[in-house]
Design an enzyme around this catalytic site. Structure first.
Site, mmCIF file in Angstrom:
data_model
loop_
_atom_site.group_PDB
_atom_site.id
_atom_site.type_symbol
_atom_site.label_atom_id
_atom_site.label_comp_id
_atom_site.label_asym_id
_atom_site.label_seq_id
_atom_site.Cartn_x
_atom_site.Cartn_y
_atom_site.Cartn_z
ATOM 1 C CG ASP A 60 -2.885 4.767 -4.653
ATOM 2 O OD1 ASP A 60 -2.254 4.727 -3.581
ATOM 3 O OD2 ASP A 60 -2.780 5.695 -5.484
ATOM 4 C CG HIS A 112 -2.291 0.594 0.904
ATOM 5 N ND1 HIS A 112 -2.481 1.589 -0.024
ATOM 6 C CD2 HIS A 112 -3.520 0.329 1.413
ATOM 7 C CE1 HIS A 112 -3.763 1.910 -0.077
ATOM 8 N NE2 HIS A 112 -4.420 1.157 0.779
#
Length: 445
Positions: A421, A417
């Site tokens: 995204d 992450h």
């Protein structure tokens, strides 16, 4: 008679030590020239050490799981004649103060590598010493135990093997059983069972539990543990799961196998890899590696696809180089070759590194969904799950709906992450889903 100290040679890869994975000899064994001594692990490659001389093994340097420095004594062999002892390697400072290890001097052309390689332990020449003192400074070597183990009190109780086995099954201490004759009989055990309960004894119920065992985490298993812990510690994972209809893809696979001729039989995996590679070209942020120390993400134009493979030694990830340039049959051949090399321990170091994205599949054991752990420093890992047949609603050509049987598969993707995204991961899987559900596009230019 002479003693030959076999020192751990420079295995390559710029390492300073290697781990003992397994011994093929024990103290007292006879070993022939070129005979197997031990398996040593460096990174993810296991190297077999062979004896340069024939003789009797008298000392071993450590147990499986121990680390041995390059140039340190690994095995001492007693030979029948004089042998030429290798030159004493230079010494380097160890991480622990007061403890010395030995290391081979750099070979020709390796000076720059020693200066710029990872770690860069400074080398300082030391006066030559005889092989035996160096052996005494190393980790204590294993020698045969002196004498047989002491006898226990129960050894003095006379009983036949059958009686002893029955007493062990019942949990009875033979020293507590009263007997009139010179040895304990089955009748004495019966009497103990009848009257021993008056003294608080109860025959235990038969247990089906396995005995406890302690297993040392070494070799490949330890490397896997370290890598997985580092991945979870450094990478904030998130996992996205989507359901994909693979009915058409499975039908096409059956047709391709029926007309394959001399080409290898196709499983689902090669077709999945073709779809993955075709889709990745529009999502370069997933085919990448993240150097979190330097703060740099490298996005790769070629797909070097890691393929998680289960072996007896643990999970290994051989890499299919330039997977984007291969057709399904070429991929099937390469998958088979790499999987066999991993299972037999013959995979080369370069075949186990350099991946840009990984696929992991448990096949029929795939379950409903998985949350795979990213193969650091990659930023994404894809996990196809088990294919199941379920009824689904489909639109009828003339209007309305009908219930039909479909083959469905959940596909998981875990991403880093920090650089990927959620929208990117979801968009990629949706593009992959469209390609898989329209499999004719896999062969379209």
């Amino acid at each position: 008679m002479a003693r030959f100290s076999f020192r751990l040679p420079d295995i390559g890869e710029g390492i300073s030590e290697a781990e003992i994975v397994a011994w093929h000899v024990a103290v007292g064994d006879r070993v022939e020239e070129d005979g197997r001594l031990a398996d040593m692990m460096t990174d993810k490659a296991t190297v077999e050490m062979e004896s340069p001389v024939a003789g009797t093994v008298v000392e071993l340097a450590g147990e499986p799981g121990d680390q041995v420095a390059i140039g340190a004594t690994l095995v001492v062999i007693e030979t029948e004649g004089e042998v030429v002892q290798p030159a004493e390697p230079e010494r380097v400072e160890a991480e622990n103060p007061g403890v010395e290890e030995t290391q081979n001097p750099p070979r020709d052309g390796e000076g720059d590598h020693a200066q710029h390689g990872g770690g860069g332990v400074p080398q300082t020449p030391a006066p030559a010493v005889s092989p035996q003192p160096a052996l005494q400074e190393a980790t204590p070597l294993h020698r045969p135990a002196d004498g047989p183990p002491p006898r226990t009190g129960e050894d003095k109780v006379l009983a036949s093997p059958a009686v002893r086995a029955r007493a062990a099954d019942l949990g009875i201490d033979l020293s507590a059983v009263h007997h009139d004759g010179p040895h304990i009989r089955h009748a004495d055990l019966d009497a103990y069972l009848r009257y021993g309960s008056a003294q608080g004894y109860r025959a235990p119920h038969t247990s089906h539990a396995r005995p406890d065992e302690t297993v040392k985490v070494i070799g490949m298993r330890r490397r896997i543990a370290e890598n997985m812990a580092a991945a979870k510690r450094h990478i904030p994972h998130f996992t996205y799961v989507e359901e994909i209809d693979v009915t058409a893809l499975e039908a096409m696979r059956a047709d391709l196998n029926a007309a394959r001729g001399n080409r290898p039989k196709l499983t689902m995996l090669p077709l999945m890899i073709v779809a993955i590679c075709r889709t990745l070209s529009n999502f370069p942020m997933l085919n990448a590696r993240y150097d979190d120390e330097a703060g740099v993400v490298t996005r790769f134009g070629s797909v070097h696809l890691g393929m998680a493979a289960q072996t007896d030694a643990g999970l290994m990830v051989p890499v299919i180089r330039n997977a984007q340039d291969m057709n399904p049959w070429q991929l099937a051949s390469e998958i088979s070759r790499l999987a066999e090399a991993a299972r037999t321990g013959k995979a080369k170091s370069e075949e186990l590194s350099g991946g840009t994205i990984t696929v992991t599949s448990l096949g029929p054991l795939g379950g409903i969904a998985t949350t795979p752990v990213i193969n650091r420093p990659e930023v994404a890992i894809i996990g196809p799950n088990r294919i199941v047949e379920r009824p689904v609603f489909r639109a009828k050509p003339g209007g309305g709906e009908e219930i039909v049987k479909a083959k469905l598969m959940n596909l998981s993707i875990s991403c880093d992450h920090r650089v990927v995204d959620g929208h990117d991961a979801a968009s990629y899987v949706q593009a992959l889903k469209q390609l898989i559900e329209t499999p004719v596009l896999l062969f379209a230019d």
